[in-house]
Design a protein around this motif. Structure first.
Motif, PDB file in Angstrom:
ATOM      1  N   ASP A  70      41.081  67.084  10.594  1.00  0.00           N
ATOM      2  CA  ASP A  70      40.273  66.267  11.495  1.00  0.00           C
ATOM      3  C   ASP A  70      39.084  65.667  10.758  1.00  0.00           C
ATOM      4  N   THR A  71      38.756  64.439  11.088  1.00  0.00           N
ATOM      5  CA  THR A  71      37.535  63.803  10.606  1.00  0.00           C
ATOM      6  C   THR A  71      36.415  64.140  11.579  1.00  0.00           C
ATOM      7  N   PRO A  72      35.324  64.745  11.113  1.00  0.00           N
ATOM      8  CA  PRO A  72      34.234  65.081  12.029  1.00  0.00           C
ATOM      9  C   PRO A  72      33.499  63.830  12.498  1.00  0.00           C
ATOM     10  N   ALA A  73      32.909  63.912  13.666  1.00  0.00           N
ATOM     11  CA  ALA A  73      32.127  62.793  14.185  1.00  0.00           C
ATOM     12  C   ALA A  73      30.818  62.679  13.427  1.00  0.00           C
ATOM     13  N   ALA A  74      30.344  61.469  13.256  1.00  0.00           N
ATOM     14  CA  ALA A  74      29.058  61.241  12.608  1.00  0.00           C
ATOM     15  C   ALA A  74      27.925  61.706  13.518  1.00  0.00           C
ATOM     16  N   ASP A  75      26.779  62.016  12.915  1.00  0.00           N
ATOM     17  CA  ASP A  75      25.629  62.465  13.705  1.00  0.00           C
ATOM     18  C   ASP A  75      25.150  61.376  14.660  1.00  0.00           C
ATOM     19  N   THR A  76      25.187  60.145  14.194  1.00  0.00           N
ATOM     20  CA  THR A  76      24.783  59.009  15.035  1.00  0.00           C
ATOM     21  C   THR A  76      25.776  57.870  14.846  1.00  0.00           C
ATOM     22  N   ILE A  77      25.947  57.086  15.876  1.00  0.00           N
ATOM     23  CA  ILE A  77      26.804  55.907  15.815  1.00  0.00           C
ATOM     24  C   ILE A  77      25.961  54.728  15.350  1.00  0.00           C
ATOM     25  N   PRO A  78      26.337  54.062  14.260  1.00  0.00           N
ATOM     26  CA  PRO A  78      25.538  52.924  13.784  1.00  0.00           C
ATOM     27  C   PRO A  78      25.588  51.767  14.764  1.00  0.00           C
ATOM     28  N   THR A  79      24.525  50.991  14.781  1.00  0.00           N
ATOM     29  CA  THR A  79      24.487  49.804  15.629  1.00  0.00           C
ATOM     30  C   THR A  79      25.096  48.635  14.883  1.00  0.00           C
ATOM     31  N   PRO A  80      25.497  47.583  15.569  1.00  0.00           N
ATOM     32  CA  PRO A  80      26.092  46.417  14.900  1.00  0.00           C
ATOM     33  C   PRO A  80      25.125  45.824  13.878  1.00  0.00           C
ATOM     34  N   SER A  81      25.655  45.499  12.716  1.00  0.00           N
ATOM     35  CA  SER A  81      24.813  44.957  11.656  1.00  0.00           C
ATOM     36  C   SER A  81      24.585  43.465  11.821  1.00  0.00           C
ATOM     37  N   LEU A  82      25.445  42.789  12.580  1.00  0.00           N
ATOM     38  CA  LEU A  82      25.313  41.357  12.811  1.00  0.00           C
ATOM     39  C   LEU A  82      25.035  41.107  14.281  1.00  0.00           C
ATOM     40  N   LYS A  83      24.648  39.867  14.599  1.00  0.00           N
ATOM     41  CA  LYS A  83      24.378  39.519  15.985  1.00  0.00           C
ATOM     42  C   LYS A  83      25.602  39.774  16.839  1.00  0.00           C
ATOM     43  N   ARG A  84      26.767  39.435  16.290  1.00  0.00           N
ATOM     44  CA  ARG A  84      28.014  39.746  16.985  1.00  0.00           C
ATOM     45  C   ARG A  84      28.969  40.361  15.990  1.00  0.00           C
ATOM     46  N   ASN A  85      29.213  41.643  16.115  1.00  0.00           N
ATOM     47  CA  ASN A  85      30.115  42.370  15.247  1.00  0.00           C
ATOM     48  C   ASN A  85      31.329  42.752  16.079  1.00  0.00           C
ATOM     49  N   SER A  86      32.503  42.308  15.670  1.00  0.00           N
ATOM     50  CA  SER A  86      33.681  42.446  16.527  1.00  0.00           C
ATOM     51  C   SER A  86      34.523  43.684  16.252  1.00  0.00           C
ATOM     52  N   VAL A  87      34.193  44.463  15.220  1.00  0.00           N
ATOM     53  CA  VAL A  87      35.005  45.634  14.883  1.00  0.00           C
ATOM     54  C   VAL A  87      34.158  46.901  15.014  1.00  0.00           C
ATOM     55  N   LEU A  88      34.593  47.794  15.862  1.00  0.00           N
ATOM     56  CA  LEU A  88      33.864  49.031  16.123  1.00  0.00           C
ATOM     57  C   LEU A  88      33.979  50.007  14.951  1.00  0.00           C
ATOM     58  N   PRO A  89      32.958  50.848  14.719  1.00  0.00           N
ATOM     59  CA  PRO A  89      33.005  51.866  13.659  1.00  0.00           C
ATOM     60  C   PRO A  89      33.801  53.086  14.133  1.00  0.00           C
ATOM     61  N   LEU A  90      35.103  52.929  14.226  1.00  0.00           N
ATOM     62  CA  LEU A  90      35.955  53.941  14.848  1.00  0.00           C
ATOM     63  C   LEU A  90      35.905  55.284  14.134  1.00  0.00           C
ATOM     64  N   VAL A  91      35.817  55.265  12.810  1.00  0.00           N
ATOM     65  CA  VAL A  91      35.857  56.522  12.066  1.00  0.00           C
ATOM     66  C   VAL A  91      34.642  57.391  12.383  1.00  0.00           C
ATOM     67  N   ASP A  92      33.537  56.769  12.834  1.00  0.00           N
ATOM     68  CA  ASP A  92      32.312  57.527  13.097  1.00  0.00           C
ATOM     69  C   ASP A  92      32.397  58.380  14.359  1.00  0.00           C
ATOM     70  N   ILE A  93      33.347  58.102  15.237  1.00  0.00           N
ATOM     71  CA  ILE A  93      33.459  58.923  16.449  1.00  0.00           C
ATOM     72  C   ILE A  93      34.279  60.190  16.192  1.00  0.00           C
ATOM     73  N   GLY A  94      34.963  60.269  15.046  1.00  0.00           N
ATOM     74  CA  GLY A  94      35.727  61.462  14.699  1.00  0.00           C
ATOM     75  C   GLY A  94      37.125  61.484  15.300  1.00  0.00           C
ATOM     76  N   SER A  95      37.949  62.384  14.769  1.00  0.00           N
ATOM     77  CA  SER A  95      39.368  62.428  15.138  1.00  0.00           C
ATOM     78  C   SER A  95      39.599  62.749  16.608  1.00  0.00           C
ATOM     79  N   ARG A  96      38.846  63.719  17.127  1.00  0.00           N
ATOM     80  CA  ARG A  96      39.071  64.135  18.520  1.00  0.00           C
ATOM     81  C   ARG A  96      38.802  62.978  19.489  1.00  0.00           C
TER      82      ARG A  96
END
Length: 251
Positions: free
Chosen positions: A19-45
Motif C-alpha cells: 500500500d502507498t501511504p497517504a500524504a500528511d497534507t494534500i497539495p493545492t493546485p499549482s496553477l489557476k486551473r489544474n485539471s489533474v488531481l494528485p491521486l497518489v497523495d491520498i494513498g492506496s486505501r
C-alpha cells in the motif's frame, strides 16, 4: 587453477503490491486551473474508495463492493460491481503509485487473467478496469493494454484503463467527491470550466458540508448591503411602490 564462475539465476521480478501511504497534507493546485488531481497523495486505501465511488457514478445499476478483506485472496481485483443476479459484472484493479513501469503493468494484469479459468470462471465478468494514479503516456503500457484488450475480447470481456486524467475528469463531475478526498481548492480548480446547473449538487456554490468561513463572510456582506440599501432610502422604495401601484390601476 582458475575457478569457474557460478551462474546465478535471477529471481523473477515481482511488481509492487504494498500500500502507498497517504500524504500528511494534500497539495493545492499549482496553477489557476489544474485539471489533474494528485491521486497518489491520498494513498492506496482512499484510491480504492475513489474507484468504488466512480463505479457507482459510471454504473448506477451495479452495487459496488470493495474486495479488500484481511486474509482473503483478491484474484487481481480491488472493487467488484454486482448486478441484480449478484454477478460481478464489472471489476476494478486499483494501483496507486507515483511511477509505474510497463512490466509491472503487465504483471498486475496477469494477476487477474491467470484466474479467468479458475476463480472468475462462470461468474459472468463483462468488464475489467485497471485504475492507475499516473497519466497513460507510456508506449509500453499502451502496447500491453492493446494486447490484453484483444485477449479479453475473445473471452467476451471489455478492457478499460482509468488513468489520472480520466479519473480527474470523472471526479470533477461531482464536487462532493473532490471535497471528500482532496480539498476545496481542488473543487474550484476542477469545477471552474463546467456549465453546471446552479441548483444541482455539481454546480452549487457552497459545499454540502456547510459554508466555509470565507463563504460566510460573503453572505454577511451581501446581507449588509441589502439591508443598508433599504434603510438608507426608504422614501425611494416607497415612491417606487406607489408608482408601481398607480401604473397597475385602472385607467
Amino acid at each position: 587453477m582458475s575457478g569457474r564462475k557460478k551462474s546465478r539465476t535471477k529471481a523473477p521480478q515481482e511488481p509492487r503490491r504494498n500500500d502507498t501511504p497517504a500524504a500528511d497534507t494534500i497539495p493545492t493546485p499549482s496553477l489557476k486551473r489544474n485539471s489533474v488531481l494528485p491521486l497518489v497523495d491520498i494513498g492506496s486505501r482512499a484510491f480504492e474508495e475513489v474507484c468504488r465511488d466512480l463505479m457507482r457514478q459510471s454504473y448506477p445499476d451495479l452495487r459496488p463492493v470493495m474486495k479488500r478483506r484481511g486474509g482473503q485472496a483478491q484474484f487481481g481485483v480491488d472493487v467488484e460491481g454486482f448486478n441484480d443476479l449478484q454477478e460481478p459484472e464489472v471489476v476494478v484493479s486499483a494501483k496507486c503509485y507515483k511511477d509505474i513501469e510497463a512490466w509491472e503493468f503487465r504483471a498486475w494484469i496477469e494477476d487477474f487473467t491467470k484466474h479467468l479459468d479458475g476463480h472468475w470462471k462462470g461468474k459472468d465478468v463483462r468488464e475489467f478496469i485497471i485504475a492507475v494514479s499516473i497519466e497513460r503516456d507510456n508506449d509500453d503500457i499502451n502496447d500491453a493494454a492493446r494486447e490484453l484488450a484483444r485477449d479479453l475480447k475473445v473471452r467476451g470481456i471489455t478492457f478499460r484503463i482509468w488513468d489520472s486524467v480520466e479519473i480527474s475528469e470523472m471526479l470533477g463531475k461531482d464536487p462532493r467527491l473532490v471535497d471528500r478526498y482532496f480539498n476545496e481548492a481542488w473543487v474550484r480548480a476542477l469545477s471552474s470550466g463546467f456549465d453546471a446547473d446552479p441548483t444541482s449538487g455539481a454546480g452549487a456554490l457552497f459545499s454540502t458540508r456547510g459554508i466555509s468561513a470565507s463563504q460566510g463572510a460573503i453572505l454577511t456582506q451581501l446581507e449588509s448591503l441589502y439591508v443598508g440599501s433599504t434603510r438608507c432610502c426608504p422614501r425611494r422604495w416607497r415612491r417606487r411602490s406607489q408608482t408601481s401601484a398607480g401604473a397597475s390601476g385602472p385607467r
